[in-house]
Design an enzyme around this catalytic site. Structure first.
Site, PDB file in Angstrom:
ATOM      1  N   VAL A 136       0.839  -1.207   0.000  1.00 44.00           N
ATOM      2  CA  VAL A 136       0.000   0.000   0.000  1.00 44.00           C
ATOM      3  C   VAL A 136       0.874   1.258   0.000  1.00 44.00           C
ATOM      4  O   VAL A 136       0.653   2.182  -0.789  1.00 44.00           O
ATOM      5  CB  VAL A 136      -0.961  -0.012   1.224  1.00 44.00           C
ATOM      6  CG1 VAL A 136      -1.640   1.340   1.391  1.00 44.00           C
ATOM      7  CG2 VAL A 136      -2.011  -1.106   1.057  1.00 44.00           C
TER       8      VAL A 136
ATOM      9  N   PHE B  15      -8.170   0.772  -1.324  1.00 46.08           N
ATOM     10  CA  PHE B  15      -8.878  -0.420  -1.814  1.00 46.08           C
ATOM     11  C   PHE B  15      -8.114  -1.151  -2.913  1.00 46.08           C
ATOM     12  O   PHE B  15      -8.690  -1.936  -3.650  1.00 46.08           O
ATOM     13  CB  PHE B  15     -10.274  -0.025  -2.310  1.00 46.08           C
ATOM     14  CG  PHE B  15     -11.162   0.508  -1.220  1.00 46.08           C
ATOM     15  CD1 PHE B  15     -11.843  -0.354  -0.374  1.00 46.08           C
ATOM     16  CD2 PHE B  15     -11.294   1.869  -1.013  1.00 46.08           C
ATOM     17  CE1 PHE B  15     -12.650   0.125   0.650  1.00 46.08           C
ATOM     18  CE2 PHE B  15     -12.101   2.365   0.008  1.00 46.08           C
ATOM     19  CZ  PHE B  15     -12.787   1.499   0.840  1.00 46.08           C
TER      20      PHE B  15
ATOM     21  N   ARG C  36      -5.879  -3.621  -5.191  1.00 42.81           N
ATOM     22  CA  ARG C  36      -5.649  -5.078  -5.229  1.00 42.81           C
ATOM     23  C   ARG C  36      -4.236  -5.332  -5.717  1.00 42.81           C
ATOM     24  O   ARG C  36      -3.741  -4.595  -6.591  1.00 42.81           O
ATOM     25  CB  ARG C  36      -6.606  -5.740  -6.226  1.00 42.81           C
ATOM     26  CG  ARG C  36      -8.036  -5.761  -5.787  1.00 42.81           C
ATOM     27  CD  ARG C  36      -8.944  -5.990  -6.962  1.00 42.81           C
ATOM     28  NE  ARG C  36      -8.858  -4.870  -7.913  1.00 42.81           N
ATOM     29  CZ  ARG C  36      -9.477  -4.828  -9.077  1.00 42.81           C
ATOM     30  NH1 ARG C  36     -10.193  -5.832  -9.490  1.00 42.81           N
ATOM     31  NH2 ARG C  36      -9.353  -3.769  -9.871  1.00 42.81           N
ATOM     32  N   GLU C  37      -3.598  -6.349  -5.199  1.00 41.56           N
ATOM     33  CA  GLU C  37      -2.285  -6.724  -5.716  1.00 41.56           C
ATOM     34  C   GLU C  37      -2.463  -7.161  -7.161  1.00 41.56           C
ATOM     35  O   GLU C  37      -3.452  -7.797  -7.503  1.00 41.56           O
ATOM     36  CB  GLU C  37      -1.681  -7.858  -4.882  1.00 41.56           C
ATOM     37  CG  GLU C  37      -1.333  -7.394  -3.487  1.00 41.56           C
ATOM     38  CD  GLU C  37      -0.626  -8.463  -2.666  1.00 41.56           C
ATOM     39  OE1 GLU C  37      -0.019  -9.377  -3.239  1.00 41.56           O
ATOM     40  OE2 GLU C  37      -0.676  -8.359  -1.436  1.00 41.56           O
TER      41      GLU C  37
ATOM     42  N   LYS D 258     -13.787   0.083   5.327  1.00 39.54           N
ATOM     43  CA  LYS D 258     -12.731  -0.705   4.682  1.00 39.54           C
ATOM     44  C   LYS D 258     -12.800  -2.172   5.134  1.00 39.54           C
ATOM     45  O   LYS D 258     -12.789  -3.099   4.320  1.00 39.54           O
ATOM     46  CB  LYS D 258     -11.367  -0.091   5.017  1.00 39.54           C
ATOM     47  CG  LYS D 258     -10.178  -0.953   4.683  1.00 39.54           C
ATOM     48  CD  LYS D 258      -9.983  -1.130   3.186  1.00 39.54           C
ATOM     49  CE  LYS D 258      -9.088  -2.308   2.921  1.00 39.54           C
ATOM     50  NZ  LYS D 258      -8.288  -2.279   1.770  1.00 39.54           N
TER      51      LYS D 258
ATOM     52  N   LEU E  82     -17.655 -14.451  -7.017  1.00 40.20           N
ATOM     53  CA  LEU E  82     -18.460 -15.663  -6.791  1.00 40.20           C
ATOM     54  C   LEU E  82     -17.776 -16.870  -7.435  1.00 40.20           C
ATOM     55  O   LEU E  82     -18.436 -17.857  -7.752  1.00 40.20           O
ATOM     56  CB  LEU E  82     -19.868 -15.486  -7.365  1.00 40.20           C
ATOM     57  CG  LEU E  82     -20.829 -14.604  -6.547  1.00 40.20           C
ATOM     58  CD1 LEU E  82     -22.179 -14.488  -7.248  1.00 40.20           C
ATOM     59  CD2 LEU E  82     -21.039 -15.172  -5.130  1.00 40.20           C
TER      60      LEU E  82
ATOM     61  N   CYS F 261      -4.685  -9.551   2.968  1.00 39.23           N
ATOM     62  CA  CYS F 261      -5.810  -8.738   3.441  1.00 39.23           C
ATOM     63  C   CYS F 261      -7.014  -9.537   3.940  1.00 39.23           C
ATOM     64  O   CYS F 261      -7.407  -9.396   5.094  1.00 39.23           O
ATOM     65  CB  CYS F 261      -6.241  -7.777   2.343  1.00 39.23           C
ATOM     66  SG  CYS F 261      -4.972  -6.543   2.029  1.00 39.23           S
TER      67      CYS F 261
HETATM   68  C1  UDX Z   1      -8.165  -7.418  -1.622  1.00 35.89           C
HETATM   69  C2  UDX Z   1      -9.289  -6.431  -2.018  1.00 35.89           C
HETATM   70  O1  UDX Z   1      -9.858  -6.838  -3.273  1.00 35.89           O
HETATM   71  C3  UDX Z   1      -8.751  -5.014  -2.097  1.00 35.89           C
HETATM   72  O2  UDX Z   1      -9.801  -4.101  -2.387  1.00 35.89           O
HETATM   73  C4  UDX Z   1      -8.112  -4.674  -0.751  1.00 35.89           C
HETATM   74  O3  UDX Z   1      -7.566  -3.372  -0.788  1.00 35.89           O
HETATM   75  C5  UDX Z   1      -7.028  -5.682  -0.405  1.00 35.89           C
HETATM   76  O4  UDX Z   1      -7.585  -7.001  -0.401  1.00 35.89           O
HETATM   77  P1  UDX Z   1      -6.140  -8.628  -2.870  1.00 35.89           P
HETATM   78  O5  UDX Z   1      -5.784  -9.223  -1.541  1.00 35.89           O
HETATM   79  O6  UDX Z   1      -5.052  -8.055  -3.733  1.00 35.89           O
HETATM   80  O7  UDX Z   1      -7.201  -7.429  -2.667  1.00 35.89           O
HETATM   81  O8  UDX Z   1      -6.856  -9.794  -3.688  1.00 35.89           O
HETATM   82  P2  UDX Z   1      -8.212 -10.038  -4.479  1.00 35.89           P
HETATM   83  O9  UDX Z   1      -8.016  -9.825  -5.919  1.00 35.89           O
HETATM   84  O10 UDX Z   1      -9.339  -9.312  -3.852  1.00 35.89           O
HETATM   85  O11 UDX Z   1      -8.374 -11.618  -4.228  1.00 35.89           O
HETATM   86  C6  UDX Z   1      -8.368 -12.142  -2.905  1.00 35.89           C
HETATM   87  C7  UDX Z   1      -8.397 -13.644  -2.885  1.00 35.89           C
HETATM   88  O12 UDX Z   1      -9.691 -14.119  -3.209  1.00 35.89           O
HETATM   89  C8  UDX Z   1      -7.453 -14.370  -3.854  1.00 35.89           C
HETATM   90  O13 UDX Z   1      -6.862 -15.449  -3.161  1.00 35.89           O
HETATM   91  C9  UDX Z   1      -8.351 -14.859  -4.963  1.00 35.89           C
HETATM   92  O14 UDX Z   1      -7.853 -15.986  -5.600  1.00 35.89           O
HETATM   93  C10 UDX Z   1      -9.622 -15.146  -4.184  1.00 35.89           C
HETATM   94  N1  UDX Z   1     -10.850 -15.090  -4.970  1.00 35.89           N
HETATM   95  C11 UDX Z   1     -11.245 -13.927  -5.559  1.00 35.89           C
HETATM   96  C12 UDX Z   1     -11.656 -16.229  -5.075  1.00 35.89           C
HETATM   97  O15 UDX Z   1     -11.325 -17.297  -4.537  1.00 35.89           O
HETATM   98  N2  UDX Z   1     -12.819 -16.146  -5.758  1.00 35.89           N
HETATM   99  C13 UDX Z   1     -13.244 -14.993  -6.363  1.00 35.89           C
HETATM  100  O16 UDX Z   1     -14.336 -15.008  -6.965  1.00 35.89           O
HETATM  101  C14 UDX Z   1     -12.428 -13.855  -6.258  1.00 35.89           C
END
Ligand code: UDX
Length: 463
Positions: free
Chosen positions: A11, A151, A153-154, A206, A252, A262
């Site tokens: 971040v 917010f 995302r990586e 958040k 989903l 996170c």
């Molecule tokens: C998340 C939030 O999206 C972001 O807004 C916040 O600031 C930080 O946390 P991030 O951790 O980078 O971001 O990952 P994200 O893309 O949200 O995915 C999180 C996890 O969920 C991953 O392991 C992904 O594989 C999983 N995922 C995502 C699922 O299993 N199913 C989905 O439908 C979507």
């Protein structure tokens, strides 16, 4: 505007680069000397698409610099962003020690009138503690506390920062609002929605956003368990649900569940915050439990396909917690690897970015330099991270290389008809498997219409 950023993790560093790129004069500071050293040379300590180039560009422009000395970064800064880590303690509560140390440094070295902004994800009420520290140690200087949750995302961090859906600003003074509004002016001007709230609301919003997204994923995974028992297809169920704009299709996707720095810690921290304040948020306990269950469900599929795991070779494609990153923190792929190793299997992992980090985390893991090397002699191949490159694997080549033609798709990434057509026994998550034995599947009770549905795939009728 002169801006200081405390903490140069995902971040913090992205915040540094984003603010510099819209014209502010930014200094990032961190307690990690190695990190600061690398950043000064324009090298990001983690992989994030586009970040290295942007880092070099902004340093060269003279708008971005890094220092180990917090006092140097804070000198003359009108806005100070606290972007330090807030990891989970053993009991799940957020560890806020780095927040306190940052507040303390700002109190000692920050300028009178500076706006102190929490960007780290923190439990509601943290700003009160920050304010108190500033008051106690600030030697009579005035600080304005604010919350501006991030917010990003990586994998898409820079873009998320520069083109966010919303900018949330929690403030308690005109000065706080004015500084943050000026700071974000170019981004607000290009269409981002600005939402101004009180500080506690911003803090809670958040945590609530992350917990809600995690809940959607866990809901999809619980549905997957039901689909496996009824023969329904969870991706098609999610499509139907997602066609309702009140629900939305995003997040989903059933599979191995969520990981990363996170979601796991934020779900736990919000639940713990409730518990501390006398509210039992049982829904969040269940969200976390369902997430662990997803990994176990995938392990169960591997066992169902292979029978005993002792001495079986399993190729694990994907080690990062999601595609587009080298981050393995709380990676479901590694949780699955641990589970399979504990059952006596040999696990050979491959990831386009995360092999080094994975090896550090899990030294027992064997590593391969490409998917085919991992699959060579394997009894089962598991897709554990949704990397695009796994969609276009050369299936005949894999079939040739593997000891058994078995694929467990922990991310529902592959096309069942294609994989089945190439002669594989295919086990997706929450979707009917494709079995090659020509007879009703051994798990016929759980998946009565399996083969037929898989062969047809989801059907869409226009009109
Ligand atoms: C998340 C939030 O999206 C972001 O807004 C916040 O600031 C930080 O946390 P991030 O951790 O980078 O971001 O990952 P994200 O893309 O949200 O995915 C999180 C996890 O969920 C991953 O392991 C992904 O594989 C999983 N995922 C995502 C699922 O299993 N199913 C989905 O439908 C979507």
């Amino acid at each position: 505007m002169k801006v200081a950023v405390m903490g140069t993790g995902h971040v913090g560093l992205v915040t540094c680069v984003a603010f510099a790129s819209i014209g502010h004069d930014v200094t990032g500071t961190d307690v990690d000397a190695e990190k600061i050293d690398a950043l000064r040379r324009g090298v990001s300590p983690f992989y994030e698409p586009g970040l290295d180039d942007a880092l070099v560009r902004e340093i060269a422009s003279g708008r971005l610099s890094f220092t180990l000395e917090a006092s140097e970064a804070l000198r003359g800064a009108e806005a100070v962003f606290i972007c330090v880590g807030t990891p989970a303690r053993a009991d799940g509560e957020a560890n806020l020690l780095a927040m306190e140390l940052s507040a303390s440094a700002i109190a000692r070295h920050g300028g009178d009138g500076a706006v102190v902004v929490e960007k780290s994800t923190v439990p509601a009420g943290t700003a009160d503690r920050v304010r108190l520290t500033l008051l106690r140690e600030g030697d009579g200087r005035t600080f304005h506390v604010a919350s501006n949750p991030e917010f990003l995302r990586e994998g898409t961090a820079l873009n998320d920062s520069l083109e966010p859906d919303r900018i949330v600003i929690g403030v308690e003074s005109e000065r706080g609002l004015d500084v943050l509004r000026r700071l974000y002016e170019p981004i607000i001007h290009s269409g981002a929605r600005l939402i101004v709230t009180d500080i506690r609301t911003a803090e809670l919003a958040k945590h609530a956003s992350n917990a809600f997204l995690a809940m959607k994923i866990s809901f999809a995974n619980a549905l997957a368990r039901l689909c496996e028992r009824t023969g329904a297809d969870v991706t098609a169920v999610a499509d139907v649900m997602g066609a309702d704009p009140r629900i939305g299709r995003a997040f989903l996707n059933a599979g191995l569940g969520y990981g990363g720095y996170c979601f796991p810690k934020d779900v736990a921290a919000l639940e713990r915050l409730g518990a501390r304040l006398g509210y039992t948020f049982t829904l969040l306990q269940e969200v976390a439990r369902l997430n662990e269950e997803s990994v176990e469900a995938a392990a169960g599929m591997v066992e169902e396909a292979l029978w005993n795991l002792g001495d079986k070779r399993i190729a694990l494609l994907g080690l990062a917690f999601k595609a587009g990153t080298d981050d393995v923190r709380f990676s479901p792929a590694l949780a699955l690897a641990r589970r399979l190793l504990a059952s006596g299997a040999h696990v050979i992992g491959y990831d386009p970015r995360a092999t080094r980090a994975a090896k550090e985390d899990l030294p027992e893991l064997e590593l391969a330099s490409d998917p085919y090397e991992a699959a060579s002699g394997a009894h089962c191949l598991v897709v554990a991270t949704e990397w695009e490159e796994f969609r276009s694997l050369n299936l005949p080549a894999l079939h040739e290389l593997m000891a058994y033609p078995v694929i467990v798709d922990g991310r529902n990434l592959l096309d069942p008809a294609e994989v089945g057509g190439a002669g594989f026994w295919y086990y997706p998550m929450g979707r009917p498997p494709v079995l090659q034995d020509g007879s009703p599947s051994s798990n016929v009770e759980r998946r009565p219409t399996g083969e037929r549905t898989a062969a047809l795939g989801p059907v869409e009728i226009a009109g």
